[in-house]
Design a protein around this motif. Structure first.
Motif, short mmCIF file in Angstrom:
data_model
loop_
_atom_site.label_atom_id
_atom_site.label_comp_id
_atom_site.label_asym_id
_atom_site.label_seq_id
_atom_site.Cartn_x
_atom_site.Cartn_y
_atom_site.Cartn_z
N VAL A 178 49.77 66.73 5.95
CA VAL A 178 49.34 67.86 4.80
C VAL A 178 49.48 67.77 3.36
O VAL A 178 49.88 66.21 3.21
N GLY A 179 48.74 67.52 2.59
CA GLY A 179 48.32 67.30 1.59
C GLY A 179 46.80 66.61 0.35
O GLY A 179 46.90 66.38 -0.22
N ARG A 180 45.78 66.07 1.53
CA ARG A 180 44.99 65.77 1.51
C ARG A 180 43.24 67.03 1.26
O ARG A 180 42.57 67.11 0.67
N PHE A 181 43.65 68.67 1.14
CA PHE A 181 42.82 69.81 1.41
C PHE A 181 43.50 70.91 0.37
O PHE A 181 42.86 71.53 -0.11
N GLY A 182 44.36 71.19 -0.58
CA GLY A 182 44.49 70.76 -1.44
C GLY A 182 45.21 72.53 -0.50
O GLY A 182 45.58 72.42 0.41
N PRO A 183 46.43 73.58 -0.78
CA PRO A 183 47.22 74.48 -0.12
C PRO A 183 46.28 75.57 0.13
O PRO A 183 47.51 75.86 1.20
N ALA A 230 52.33 73.11 2.41
CA ALA A 230 51.27 73.26 1.53
C ALA A 230 51.75 74.55 0.79
O ALA A 230 51.34 74.25 -0.40
N MET A 231 52.57 75.62 1.30
CA MET A 231 52.98 77.04 0.59
C MET A 231 54.18 75.86 -0.04
O MET A 231 53.59 76.85 -1.96
N THR A 232 55.05 75.13 -0.18
CA THR A 232 55.73 74.57 -0.80
C THR A 232 54.78 74.34 -2.69
O THR A 232 55.31 74.33 -4.12
N THR A 233 53.97 73.05 -1.65
CA THR A 233 52.87 72.59 -2.90
C THR A 233 52.64 72.87 -4.28
O THR A 233 52.20 73.47 -4.92
N ALA A 234 51.41 75.14 -3.48
CA ALA A 234 51.33 75.35 -4.32
C ALA A 234 52.21 76.04 -5.47
O ALA A 234 51.63 76.56 -6.63
N VAL A 235 53.24 76.09 -4.83
CA VAL A 235 54.52 77.20 -5.81
C VAL A 235 55.17 75.49 -6.72
O VAL A 235 55.19 76.05 -8.30
N LEU A 236 54.98 74.31 -6.87
CA LEU A 236 54.51 73.67 -7.20
C LEU A 236 54.28 73.58 -8.45
O LEU A 236 54.63 72.21 -9.62
N GLU A 237 52.79 73.61 -8.02
CA GLU A 237 51.50 72.70 -8.71
C GLU A 237 51.49 74.53 -9.59
O GLU A 237 50.73 74.19 -10.56
N ASN A 238 52.63 75.36 -9.52
CA ASN A 238 51.92 76.02 -10.39
C ASN A 238 53.06 77.06 -11.14
O ASN A 238 52.59 78.37 -11.94
N VAL A 239 54.07 76.18 -10.75
CA VAL A 239 55.37 76.80 -11.31
C VAL A 239 55.74 75.76 -12.72
O VAL A 239 55.59 74.85 -11.69
N ALA A 247 62.22 78.74 -8.33
CA ALA A 247 60.56 79.10 -7.52
C ALA A 247 60.53 78.78 -5.91
O ALA A 247 61.02 79.45 -4.95
N ILE A 248 61.18 77.66 -6.21
CA ILE A 248 61.29 76.57 -4.42
C ILE A 248 62.33 77.48 -3.76
O ILE A 248 62.52 77.63 -2.64
N ALA A 249 63.63 77.93 -3.93
CA ALA A 249 64.88 78.22 -3.67
C ALA A 249 64.92 79.06 -3.39
O ALA A 249 65.59 79.62 -2.32
N SER A 250 63.79 80.08 -4.19
CA SER A 250 64.11 81.72 -3.50
C SER A 250 63.10 81.43 -2.85
O SER A 250 63.95 82.78 -1.56
N ILE A 251 62.14 81.09 -2.65
CA ILE A 251 61.38 81.52 -1.62
C ILE A 251 62.19 81.56 -0.51
O ILE A 251 61.55 81.42 0.87
N ASN A 252 63.03 79.72 -0.46
CA ASN A 252 63.16 79.43 0.84
C ASN A 252 64.80 79.84 1.29
O ASN A 252 64.37 80.49 1.97
N ALA A 253 65.26 81.12 -0.14
CA ALA A 253 66.48 81.88 0.85
C ALA A 253 65.59 83.24 1.24
O ALA A 253 66.41 83.78 1.85
N ALA A 254 64.55 82.94 0.65
CA ALA A 254 63.91 84.67 1.45
C ALA A 254 63.49 84.24 2.75
O ALA A 254 63.33 85.25 4.24
N ARG A 255 62.96 83.16 2.95
CA ARG A 255 62.85 82.26 4.13
C ARG A 255 63.40 82.49 5.37
O ARG A 255 63.61 82.77 6.60
N GLN A 256 64.83 81.83 4.96
CA GLN A 256 65.95 81.80 5.96
C GLN A 256 66.60 83.46 6.48
O GLN A 256 66.82 83.45 7.22
#
Length: 316
Positions: A178-183, A230-239, A247-256
């Motif tokens: 992952v990481g060669r094609f954008g998120p 890819a989802m993680t990359t999308a958040v990191l690139e736009n926050v 931002a990442i922690a809140s998404i991961n909390a929702a995931r768990q």
């Protein structure tokens, strides 16, 4: 390149979490036979881990922003190793119900854990839904698969563990690609690949050879392992960096939390007899396919933007 060790570290941590899920699920039939209890009791065994994990992720994101990702990552691995050692030497509803209270407190707080501006980003909301859907389907179906392997197919715990090897190994392989094609493309493709993996579960009957499990056990983690990074990359690139940890922690909390809900919801579809477990697996697979198709469509609508640190977050 710096991206290689970073991806290796994140893939390792991600795989550890998935390994923990499969380890617990493999032991469920034996736990039930030894200590008694039905499906609802077994659901709480899995959910206890997922809910505790979810409750600590926001704090982890805050600590990451304050002390640095490297420090907190290494500390987390050390704590994880110590806790796993302690587990080796041993012999839900309240959390989702608490969501309303959390939102109420956050809206009134002067310095909320999750900045209000983040929710103004369409990309963040899409990633939040995507992550929730992926974990809801994965955790829920893996829970039933463990019951299917041992109650329907008659696998021993050791045989069930071997059956999960393709599931775990595939995570390591696809994370490095992952990481060669954008998120956007990996998120869409990952959700569709995941859905196809669940589709192959519908071909499993009340009796099935081990070889019939290999394809779904490779497709499902391949899709998840492609889409989530890819989802993680999308958040990191736009926050902006000052909000990235939260931002990442809140998404991961929702995931768990979604994983715990998936176990609870799909667990209700599986009864106690081999035939009921088999039927529950097919129902869970159909629901998962529908949800993942929605996640793929949401990812297709994801705006391709890149927020710079100096820019103020605004809603589109």
């Amino acid at each position: 390149m710096k991206i290689v060790p970073v991806m290796a570290a994140t893939s390792f941590g991600f795989s550890l979490v998935q390994l923990d899920v499969t380890i617990v699920n493999i032991a469920l039939p034996n736990i039930s036979a030894t200590f008694g209890g039905g499906i609802s009791w077994l659901q709480w065994i899995v959910d206890a881990y997922a809910l505790t994990f979810a409750s600590l992720l926001l704090s982890g994101g805050f600590l990451t922003d304050r002390f640095g990702a490297r420090t907190i990552y290494l500390l987390g691995i050390a704590v994880f190793a110590a806790a796993s050692l302690a587990c080796g030497l041993a012999g839900m509803i309240c959390g989702p119900l608490a969501v309303a209270g959390f939102i109420l407190v956050e809206r009134r707080a002067k310095q909320p854990l999750i900045p209000k501006e983040i929710f103004g980003l369409p990309l963040y909301r899409i990633c939040l839904f995507y992550g929730f859907t992926v974990n809801f389907t994965y955790y829920g179906v893996v829970f039933i698969i463990s019951l299917y392997l041992q109650k329907t197919l008659g696998f021993t715990p050791m045989q069930a563990g071997y059956a999960y090897l393709p599931l775990t190994a595939t995570f390591f392989l696809v994370n490095t690609l992952v990481g060669r094609f954008g998120p956007r493309a990996p998120m869409v493709g990952g959700a569709l690949l995941d859905a196809f993996g669940f589709l192959t579960l519908l071909a499993l009957g009340a009796t099935a050879p081990f070889i019939a499990l290999i394809l779904p056990f490779m497709l499902i983690p391949a899709g998840m392992g492609t889409g989530v990074p890819a989802m993680t990359t999308a958040v990191l690139e736009n926050v902006p960096p000052e909000f990235s940890g939260v931002a990442i922690a809140s998404i991961n909390a929702a995931r768990q939390a979604a994983g715990a809900m998936g176990v609870a919801v799909f667990g209700m579809l599986a009864g106690n007899t081999p035939a009921e477990v088999h039927g529950g697996l097919h129902k869970a697979a159909l629901i998962s396919i529908a949800l993942l198709l929605l996640a793929a469509m949401a990812a297709m609508r994801m705006p391709q933007i890149r927020a710079r640190p100096e820019e103020k977050i605004t809603a589109e």
